[in-house]
Design a protein around this motif. Structure first.
Motif, short mmCIF file in Angstrom:
data_model
loop_
_atom_site.label_atom_id
_atom_site.label_comp_id
_atom_site.label_asym_id
_atom_site.label_seq_id
_atom_site.Cartn_x
_atom_site.Cartn_y
_atom_site.Cartn_z
N LEU A 1 1.16 -1.27 0.20
CA LEU A 1 0.09 -0.11 0.06
C LEU A 1 0.38 1.29 0.22
O LEU A 1 0.47 2.31 -0.42
N LEU A 2 2.29 0.71 0.83
CA LEU A 2 3.28 2.45 0.58
C LEU A 2 3.48 2.40 -0.46
O LEU A 2 3.53 3.88 -0.89
N ALA A 3 3.57 1.70 -1.39
CA ALA A 3 4.06 2.67 -2.45
C ALA A 3 3.17 2.99 -3.55
O ALA A 3 3.09 3.71 -4.72
N THR A 4 1.59 2.96 -3.22
CA THR A 4 0.57 3.89 -3.58
C THR A 4 1.04 5.63 -3.18
O THR A 4 0.48 6.85 -4.02
N TYR A 5 1.99 5.44 -2.00
CA TYR A 5 2.21 7.01 -2.01
C TYR A 5 2.88 7.81 -2.81
O TYR A 5 2.06 9.42 -3.13
N GLU A 6 3.89 7.40 -3.76
CA GLU A 6 4.35 8.36 -4.77
C GLU A 6 3.17 8.02 -5.83
O GLU A 6 2.82 8.81 -6.37
N THR A 7 2.76 6.67 -6.10
CA THR A 7 1.95 6.91 -7.49
C THR A 7 0.73 8.10 -7.17
O THR A 7 0.50 8.90 -8.56
N GLU A 8 0.38 8.08 -5.94
CA GLU A 8 -0.09 9.57 -6.49
C GLU A 8 -0.34 10.82 -5.72
O GLU A 8 -0.51 11.92 -6.73
N ARG A 9 0.73 11.33 -5.30
CA ARG A 9 1.59 12.34 -4.78
C ARG A 9 2.53 13.14 -5.43
O ARG A 9 1.97 14.60 -5.94
N GLN B 1 -13.35 -10.67 8.39
CA GLN B 1 -12.54 -11.06 7.55
C GLN B 1 -10.84 -9.61 7.62
O GLN B 1 -10.07 -10.98 7.15
N PHE B 2 -11.49 -8.93 7.19
CA PHE B 2 -9.89 -8.13 7.64
C PHE B 2 -8.99 -7.18 8.66
O PHE B 2 -8.52 -6.91 8.41
N GLY B 3 -10.10 -7.56 9.82
CA GLY B 3 -9.60 -6.35 11.00
C GLY B 3 -9.49 -5.34 11.06
O GLY B 3 -8.11 -4.62 12.18
N LEU B 4 -10.27 -4.81 10.02
CA LEU B 4 -10.03 -3.29 10.03
C LEU B 4 -10.96 -2.63 10.64
O LEU B 4 -11.61 -2.86 10.69
N ARG B 5 -11.34 -1.39 10.36
CA ARG B 5 -12.17 -0.03 11.29
C ARG B 5 -12.41 0.16 10.12
O ARG B 5 -12.11 0.37 8.89
N LEU B 6 -14.45 -0.15 9.89
CA LEU B 6 -15.13 -0.29 8.38
C LEU B 6 -15.90 0.30 8.97
O LEU B 6 -16.69 -0.39 9.58
N ASP B 7 -16.42 1.76 8.85
CA ASP B 7 -18.11 2.19 9.81
C ASP B 7 -19.30 2.49 8.24
O ASP B 7 -18.57 3.41 7.52
N CYS B 8 -19.89 2.03 8.34
CA CYS B 8 -20.79 1.58 7.85
C CYS B 8 -21.99 3.02 7.96
O CYS B 8 -22.23 2.54 9.39
N TYR B 9 -23.01 3.60 6.96
CA TYR B 9 -23.79 4.43 7.28
C TYR B 9 -24.85 4.37 6.22
O TYR B 9 -24.37 4.92 5.08
N GLU C 1 -9.94 -6.03 -0.50
CA GLU C 1 -8.14 -6.77 -0.87
C GLU C 1 -7.09 -6.27 -1.74
O GLU C 1 -6.18 -5.81 -1.46
N SER C 2 -8.31 -4.96 -3.05
CA SER C 2 -6.86 -4.64 -3.71
C SER C 2 -6.83 -2.91 -3.40
O SER C 2 -5.46 -2.96 -3.19
N LEU C 3 -7.50 -2.49 -2.78
CA LEU C 3 -7.22 -1.00 -2.02
C LEU C 3 -5.98 -1.77 -0.65
O LEU C 3 -5.00 -0.69 -0.77
N LEU C 4 -6.31 -2.56 -0.13
CA LEU C 4 -5.03 -2.73 1.46
C LEU C 4 -3.98 -3.89 0.80
O LEU C 4 -3.15 -4.25 1.55
N CYS C 5 -4.26 -4.22 -0.27
CA CYS C 5 -2.71 -4.98 -1.02
C CYS C 5 -2.71 -6.36 -0.42
O CYS C 5 -1.79 -6.63 0.04
N ARG C 6 -3.66 -6.93 -0.20
CA ARG C 6 -3.84 -7.60 0.85
C ARG C 6 -4.22 -9.63 -0.08
O ARG C 6 -4.55 -10.37 1.04
#
Length: 544
Positions: A346-354, A472-480, A538-543
């Protein structure tokens, strides 16, 4: 040399100016322990870098620092626009622009507004906010060396007051160490771009009588164009304290020693047109305008941010804002990798974006300097041209066609010709006002510490999908659920259509990253929401 102490932190920040301090604030808000080292003994004392654009203020708003920043900036709250004139006393006065937000249209797309807060006033606010969150900020502390391997970064820092050395073991290093970045040099990164554009000497002075001459012209800056004494005049308090940027020509053999108090006083008098003005010089500092972007933003576990990654002409105040937004982009990605919810890729996307944002923005900044005939700047023939449009689009409407996004148009311009904050993947999520448990909040206030999935009244299936993703991913995901029904979490203000504003339907969904950018969008019902959301994450988090 034998280091006398050792520290272990997830993130080491090198550089304690605006970008480094902002990185500390953003990491602190995300609960990431870190150490910041700054070789100078304190924050900046010279007025500079005062323009904080609307996107930067959105970030500070969500980080809880906006109110304190506006309080620190209150003395210049009524200053707007750029004035250009041969002197302050003649009739030939032209406003290059008189209002930052003419007509108040900005309020339709953002809960924040531009803020004129000089670096010397802003930095202490950031220090206080970062330390309140547990940030370990050490001034008079210099990076001596660093090495990295597959497991982390080993750095040696020196306390410049005591001479003591400390070995710091960090998972990652953020280099916010300025345009002459020793970290960038150590990494061997080259730079692209035209290079040096012009040089100025920033002169602080006291002249109480100047307030009567300026009168009610509450400008951000006034470009004074007397060919024999040009420069830029900036108010500090609209009363006695001022700053004057005088052109400096080191390429012609001119040295800083040539800027004696007598010369500076004479220059200010002739530039303002007040030949008997009582002037007391209180300080001088050289600065250099350049257009450069680092060829790379990262190597292994070391990342560049701010001026170490890019230099820009000061016109438009794009440079520091771009750097602060670098820090924000990087902070949530580091947090996600450190807490195990994302893979290190995921950290490779820092350069790709910025990096593309910096290239586009730095070119726009140079063009704006040409348009405004910034004192000291002699652009190459054909540079600049007519009036620049879309400054707000550069500040707020930039896009990430590639990176940690799914479904973005890869041909989407990084800086489009027109603002397109309509919920497209890769753009800053739309702003709209909501009622949340009786409080009025912007949608942007939801985005900081988690991914957020927004859906309409008919999108209950997305809530179920979000719960499955969390497990599944163990991440915080808030749904509204957004709507006016009894089971909805967020109620739009009367007349607002959430689905229309986000380019979807009440059965669709929009996934927003912790930095407020749209990561993915479903414009309507899908056959298997849980499987779809799982594939996207999975794609976003490079999992995968």
């Amino acid at each position: 040399m034998n280091p006398t102490a050792e520290d272990r932190v997830p993130v080491l920040i090198v550089g304690g100016s605006l970008v480094g301090l902002s990185a500390s604030l953003f990491l602190g808000r995300l609960g990431v322990r870190h150490l910041l080292v700054e070789k100078h003994s304190d924050t900046s004392r010279h007025p500079r870098g005062r323009g904080n654009n609307v996107r930067t203020m959105e970030l500070y708003r969500v980080a809880g620092a906006e109110r304190q920043i506006r309080e620190a900036a209150s003395v210049l709250a009524d200053n707007h626009g750029i004035l250009q004139a041969p002197s302050l006393t003649g009739d030939d006065q032209e406003w290059l622009f008189k209002e930052i937000d003419p007509g108040g249209g900005l309020a339709r797309i953002s809960p924040a507004a531009w803020c004129l807060c000089s670096q010397n006033d802003l930095e202490p606010v950031l220090v206080g906010s970062a330390r309140a969150l547990g940030g370990d900020l050490r001034f008079s502390t210099e990076l001596i060396s660093f090495d990295q391997d597959a497991h982390g970064v080993t750095a040696v820092v020196k306390n410049r007051e005591t001479g003591d050395h400390t070995t710091v073991q960090a998972d990652y290093l953020i280099a916010a160490d300025g345009p002459r970045s020793p970290v960038r040099e150590r990494l061997g990164f080259g730079q692209t771009g035209p290079g040096d554009l012009f040089h100025n000497v920033s002169i602080t002075f006291r002249a109480p009588a100047l307030a009567d001459v300026v009168g009610d012209r509450r400008f951000i800056a006034c470009y004074l164009t007397n060919p024999e004494a040009d420069g830029a005049l900036l108010p500090v308090d609209n009363e006695a304290d001022w700053v004057f940027h005088a052109p400096w020509h080191p390429d012609q053999g001119e040295t800083l020693e040539d800027f004696t108090d007598e010369r500076c006083i004479d220059h200010i008098r002739r530039a303002t047109g007040v030949l008997d003005l009582d002037v007391e010089i209180t300080g001088k500092a050289p600065w250099h305008a350049a257009e450069r972007v680092a060829e790379r933003y990262a190597a292994g576990r070391v990342f560049l941010a701010g001026d170490s990654a890019h230099e820009m002409s000061p016109t438009g105040a794009f440079g520091s804002n771009t750097g602060i937004q670098d820090a924000h982009n990087l902070a949530w990605k580091l947090a996600a990798v450190l807490n195990g919810s994302a893979g290190p890729e995921l950290l490779a996307t820092y350069e790709t974006e910025r990096q593309p944002v910096a290239r586009e923005t730095s070119a726009r900044a140079s063009a704006r300097s040409a348009e405004h005939s910034h004192p000291g700047y002699a652009p190459a023939p054909g540079a600049g041209g007519g009036r620049q449009r879309g400054v707000l689009t550069v500040a707020l409407g930039y896009c990430y066609p590639r990176g940690a996004v799914v479904g973005a148009d890869p041909e989407l311009p990084v800086v489009p010709d027109q603002m397109r904050l309509t919920g497209e993947p890769g753009t800053r999520a739309p702003h709209m006002w909501l009622q949340v448990n009786g409080d009025r909040r912007s949608t942007l206030d939801l985005y900081e510490k988690s991914f957020v999935l927004l859906t309409g009244s008919e999108g209950e299936m997305w809530r179920t999908a979000a719960k499955g993703a969390v497990e599944q991913f163990g991440l915080r995901l808030d749904c509204y659920l957004v709507g006016t029904g009894p089971d909805d979490d967020l109620v739009p203000e009367e007349g607002a259509d959430w689905a229309e504003k986000h380019g979807t339907t009440s059965e669709g969904a929009v996934l927003v990253r912790p930095d407020g950018f749209v990561a993915w969008r479903a414009e309507g019902r899908v056959a298997d929401p849980e499987a779809t959301l799982r594939e996207v994450l999975e794609s976003l988090l490079c999992r995968s």
